[in-house]
Design a protein around this motif. Structure first.
Motif, mmCIF file in Angstrom:
data_model
loop_
_atom_site.group_PDB
_atom_site.id
_atom_site.type_symbol
_atom_site.label_atom_id
_atom_site.label_comp_id
_atom_site.label_asym_id
_atom_site.label_seq_id
_atom_site.Cartn_x
_atom_site.Cartn_y
_atom_site.Cartn_z
ATOM 1 N N LEU A 77 0.844 -1.206 0.000
ATOM 2 C CA LEU A 77 0.000 0.000 0.000
ATOM 3 C C LEU A 77 0.871 1.245 0.000
ATOM 4 O O LEU A 77 1.891 1.304 0.688
ATOM 5 C CB LEU A 77 -0.870 0.013 1.258
ATOM 6 C CG LEU A 77 -1.730 1.273 1.485
ATOM 7 C CD1 LEU A 77 -2.842 1.369 0.456
ATOM 8 C CD2 LEU A 77 -2.328 1.266 2.884
ATOM 9 N N ARG B 18 -2.790 -0.038 -4.270
ATOM 10 C CA ARG B 18 -2.917 -1.243 -3.418
ATOM 11 C C ARG B 18 -2.639 -2.454 -4.284
ATOM 12 O O ARG B 18 -3.218 -2.591 -5.364
ATOM 13 C CB ARG B 18 -4.356 -1.412 -2.918
ATOM 14 C CG ARG B 18 -4.677 -0.767 -1.625
ATOM 15 C CD ARG B 18 -5.969 -1.360 -1.044
ATOM 16 N NE ARG B 18 -6.509 -0.435 -0.065
ATOM 17 C CZ ARG B 18 -7.429 0.473 -0.311
ATOM 18 N NH1 ARG B 18 -7.947 0.586 -1.518
ATOM 19 N NH2 ARG B 18 -7.834 1.269 0.650
ATOM 20 N N CYS C 87 -1.806 -3.844 -9.398
ATOM 21 C CA CYS C 87 -2.319 -2.947 -8.356
ATOM 22 C C CYS C 87 -3.622 -2.309 -8.804
ATOM 23 O O CYS C 87 -3.825 -2.071 -9.996
ATOM 24 C CB CYS C 87 -1.347 -1.789 -8.108
ATOM 25 S SG CYS C 87 0.185 -2.298 -7.335
ATOM 26 N N ALA D 147 3.522 0.924 -4.095
ATOM 27 C CA ALA D 147 2.793 -0.155 -3.401
ATOM 28 C C ALA D 147 3.381 -1.506 -3.818
ATOM 29 O O ALA D 147 3.658 -2.369 -2.980
ATOM 30 C CB ALA D 147 1.309 -0.084 -3.737
ATOM 31 N N ARG E 264 -3.550 6.714 -4.408
ATOM 32 C CA ARG E 264 -3.374 5.511 -3.580
ATOM 33 C C ARG E 264 -3.188 4.293 -4.486
ATOM 34 O O ARG E 264 -3.893 4.158 -5.494
ATOM 35 C CB ARG E 264 -4.627 5.311 -2.716
ATOM 36 C CG ARG E 264 -4.539 4.149 -1.718
ATOM 37 C CD ARG E 264 -5.797 4.060 -0.880
ATOM 38 N NE ARG E 264 -5.919 5.216 -0.007
ATOM 39 C CZ ARG E 264 -6.917 6.106 -0.027
ATOM 40 N NH1 ARG E 264 -7.913 5.976 -0.863
ATOM 41 N NH2 ARG E 264 -6.913 7.127 0.803
ATOM 42 N N GLU F 275 0.407 5.778 -0.320
ATOM 43 C CA GLU F 275 -0.407 6.975 -0.552
ATOM 44 C C GLU F 275 0.495 8.181 -0.781
ATOM 45 O O GLU F 275 1.462 8.397 -0.048
ATOM 46 C CB GLU F 275 -1.328 7.258 0.640
ATOM 47 C CG GLU F 275 -2.432 6.239 0.798
ATOM 48 C CD GLU F 275 -3.358 6.540 1.961
ATOM 49 O OE1 GLU F 275 -4.257 5.712 2.211
ATOM 50 O OE2 GLU F 275 -3.177 7.576 2.624
#
Lengths: 153, 153, 153, 153
Positions: free
Chosen positions: B39, B107, B118, B73, B105, B41
């Motif tokens: 993860l 993930r 992702c 990420a 973001r 950000e």
């Protein structure tokens, strides 16, 4: 490539005004170099301020001018009384964006009343030779009756 | 969401160093605010320099931080002795990027030895409320034995 | 996930009729198993007739039911007097589609008057355990005043 | 288009064997009609069994042959001792797939050691005229040392 006939004979002036309102294009140092029916090219010089960790152009900077070039390629075929929105885009990163200057290019593949599809790309010019480093597809929506300058928005 | 175990316990320091080398992130005014296994950000304040013709954040600026967030990420789960490349990404523009600040973001959905997938997004914070304005998918490649700082490239 | 309120209370019957007209779904052996506002699931049993060269479900068969599931997830929120078109979709192949049965699932991420965005996926059920093997995004267009059965097309 | 030199002179035989093992291609009635270095075409006749609710070819059937054509276009340039996997693909649905027969076509845009990028399309032939109805991009991975027939898998 198909040949397209614009609905608005003043499409180039309309696009140049819209481009000038895009503050981010100025921040990148991008210049609108070619506008034809269904085609647009935006040029960017290499600057250290635009690089990723290996010193090449950041893919996001390249994507920004490719996305804008596609948007204006589509917008060239839309009516004067409209604005254009990117619905989605997809880009493959074919090669590192190494070069002294870059051309973001959009070409209309299908122009519909509401939806337009463009191919978009980024070409890197390095030592007099061009290499395509980004290639992708973009879907645009035409908002009828909502001019880009907000005059009747 | 799956829970991921990083191979490199120092992944956060490695990512922060790589981020600091991305000159374009500094040009945008982007800050790396959160790094966890799988993860990442990246935050951006609204600035007029980053806008499109209607005064919202340019999709290319948003895509830049979403793409970088996804890259890091994925990189959080890769070995110390590697670097990460974006292979491709696709973004849907769900809403105009209107807000005072934005969170890009990434993930990890699938972490493989060579290929990682992702989900990436951009969230706009406007008057205390978050709205997802970009959402997409990204494919990353891990280059083994090629550290990001070029030390053994 | 957001909660959606359908415009047409008979959305499920409308979707079941449309599904029944899709001859290709019958050819695949696909069954419509779940329809809710903004959500649709289509199930497929493994059959040798649907395999690729390694004996797994062909990605195209999986993509077919994921695309249809997304289309009907979006269509559940559209007016009775409309039809739905896929504008584009993108799928990442996360794992081989190995299993005894498969669920194609679509979920609406954004429902607009003209454009809807869904996430679409294929889940493989193997020995009682589910694994997501395809994941992607889909853009749909709503054609107002053009019912799916062609009655007023 | 670039010109490609195959590593394996017997690429066509290798691809024809792999195609013959794809049971789903037989179910669709698809035929492998053209294999060249970096290029592949798969043909499909219109059949009611393959249609969506309006009587046109289901986009999933078209996507299946476009995806397979892209996979084999890429595989033509890979070593004998390898297999090919689709990593992801994205398709824009440009027009309804109306016609008597369809050609799924894949062309390599970039051939790398591990990753290959193709453009993929579906062309509909209706009353002697061809129209491109699907167009998209596909990313492939080459699995070295893992032949497609599983002989040394």
């Amino acid at each position: 490539m198909s040949t397209f006939t614009p609905q608005d004979p003043d499409f180039e002036a309309r696009i140049r005004k819209s481009f000038a309102r895009q503050r981010f294009m100025g921040t990148l140092g991008a210049r609108l170099v070619r506008v034809e029916p269904g085609l647009c090219e935006i040029e960017l010089e290499h600057r250290p301020e635009l690089t990723q960790q290996h010193g090449y152009l950041h893919a996001g900077a390249g994507a920004s001018i490719a996305d804008s070039a596609g948007g204006y390629a589509g917008y060239s075929l839309m009516p004067a009384d409209s604005s254009v929105l990117s619905v989605e885009f997809k880009l493959n990163l074919l090669e590192p964006a190494r070069g002294e200057r870059f051309i973001g290019r959009g070409r209309v593949l299908r122009a519909g009343k509401r939806l337009t599809v463009c191919e978009i790309e980024l070409e890197a010019w390095h030592q007099g030779r061009a290499q395509r480093c980004l290639y992708g597809l973009q879907t645009l929506a035409c908002l009828h009756g909502q001019p880009d300058d907000g005059s009747r928005g």
